[in-house]
Scaffold this active site. Sequence first.
Site, PDB file in Angstrom:
ATOM      1  N   THR A 214       0.961  -1.066   0.006  1.00 19.55           N
ATOM      2  CA  THR A 214       0.116   0.005   0.079  1.00 19.55           C
ATOM      3  C   THR A 214       0.908   1.114  -0.014  1.00 19.55           C
ATOM      4  O   THR A 214       2.097   1.271   0.429  1.00 19.55           O
ATOM      5  CB  THR A 214      -0.762   0.029   1.273  1.00 19.55           C
ATOM      6  N   GLY A 244     -10.686  -2.169   3.475  1.00 22.94           N
ATOM      7  CA  GLY A 244      -9.767  -2.074   4.654  1.00 22.94           C
ATOM      8  C   GLY A 244      -9.764  -0.693   5.318  1.00 22.94           C
ATOM      9  O   GLY A 244     -10.756   0.076   5.157  1.00 22.94           O
ATOM     10  N   ASP A 245      -8.913  -0.290   5.818  1.00 20.59           N
ATOM     11  CA  ASP A 245      -8.746   0.891   6.582  1.00 20.59           C
ATOM     12  C   ASP A 245      -8.318   2.233   5.811  1.00 20.59           C
ATOM     13  O   ASP A 245      -8.565   3.313   5.996  1.00 20.59           O
ATOM     14  CB  ASP A 245      -7.673   0.995   7.924  1.00 20.59           C
ATOM     15  N   LYS A 267      -2.695  -4.431   8.308  1.00 19.74           N
ATOM     16  CA  LYS A 267      -4.032  -5.428   8.261  1.00 19.74           C
ATOM     17  C   LYS A 267      -4.884  -4.309   8.604  1.00 19.74           C
ATOM     18  O   LYS A 267      -5.473  -4.056   9.742  1.00 19.74           O
ATOM     19  CB  LYS A 267      -3.707  -6.387   9.420  1.00 19.74           C
TER      20      LYS A 267
HETATM   21  N1  ASP Z   1      -4.108  -1.428   4.977  1.00 18.33           N
HETATM   22  C1  ASP Z   1      -4.474  -1.994   3.736  1.00 18.33           C
HETATM   23  C2  ASP Z   1      -5.683  -2.899   3.856  1.00 18.33           C
HETATM   24  O1  ASP Z   1      -6.074  -3.370   4.824  1.00 18.33           O
HETATM   25  C3  ASP Z   1      -3.630  -2.998   3.314  1.00 18.33           C
HETATM   26  C4  ASP Z   1      -2.147  -2.473   3.290  1.00 18.33           C
HETATM   27  O2  ASP Z   1      -1.811  -1.415   3.953  1.00 18.33           O
HETATM   28  O3  ASP Z   1      -1.130  -3.122   2.897  1.00 18.33           O
HETATM   29  O4  ASP Z   1      -6.449  -2.807   2.762  1.00 18.33           O
END
Ligand code: ASP
Length: 354
Positions: A214, A244-245, A267
């Site tokens: 990301t 996701g976040d 995550k």
């Molecule tokens: N935080 C991102 C998600 O959960 C993934 C990542 O940061 O690699 O979609």
Amino acid sequence: MQTTLLFAFAVCFAAIAVTSTAAQDGRNAQKTEQQEQRMKFAIAIHGGAGPSSKQASDEANRARIGSMRQALDIGKGILEKGGTSLDAVEAVVIFLEDDPKFNAGRGAVFTADGSHELDASIMDGRTGACGAVAGVRRVKNPIRLARLVMTDSPHVLLSGEGADHFGELKQVELVENSYFDTPETRAKWEERKKQKLDNPQSMIQVEDVGYFGTVGCVALDENGDLAAATSTGGMTAKQFGRVGDSPIIGAGTFADNETCAVSCTGKGEEFIRRVVAFDIVAQMRYANRTLQESVQHTLRETLKPNDGGIIAIDRLGHISMEYNTPGMARAAADSSGRYDVLWSDAKETEPAKK
Ligand code: ASP
């Protein structure tokens, strides 16, 4: 007579006391200003938390670090010329979205059904305005659309087909979903297809994490304005419209001129549960912690080992880039000449070109 004299003394004494307190206040203010001198600009970037650079070939290390350096030069160039932090974070994220080495834009991971759904968000620390998109499938640069949600709509978060349609109306560049494919992400998906996909939990097991990739950027500009942006393809083999976040303001992204700007990676489910980006802001605002204390507290006390990483800049330009995974590609520069490009132990540091 005696009373008059006494009164005159008292007035004089009070005047001296007031003057010296004022002088002291002045000195204190000066001292605070000196101690608290704000950088003209500062910028930090992440290219995802995940494995250590030791797990990648020298060639892959060089390539990833090269891209991070180019991204840093783009953001730094904008800020040095007096550009805004919002323009800097958007331009950096667009560059990384176009680079197939990162899990954002082209290079985004595959969903369980073999396509791509992209998430992004951006926030303006001066006004508190923010915009985000989730699950877009046709927009080449989701961060550009997130900014348009912020500036050209009354909303904060648009999702799925509606978000793609908003992109059409705003005439952002649209692409076929297959534009986001790369041989590497396809191979990862093929590998995952051989494993069990029917348990949504399997997607986020530590041992399955792989390289996140990301991207995110935080910046402080010469006006003292902070901004943050994050963009991702999410997690390999995500299903059921999982988000996701990264597009969740307060979880993956936050910016507030009084405290700091934050972009997270890791995550997503954990970062949403702990409202991580705002948690950093809240510690600074309500518990009087420094930026570094706040980031470390969240990574050590709130999140679990191997959950991810955080980049953040406070209102004076202090930078924090921390992670509890084996590695995180990251880069930082500021007006004092700092210029770092790092990926866990692989490091490239040099003074800024004047
Ligand atoms: N935080 C991102 C998600 O959960 C993934 C990542 O940061 O690699 O979609």
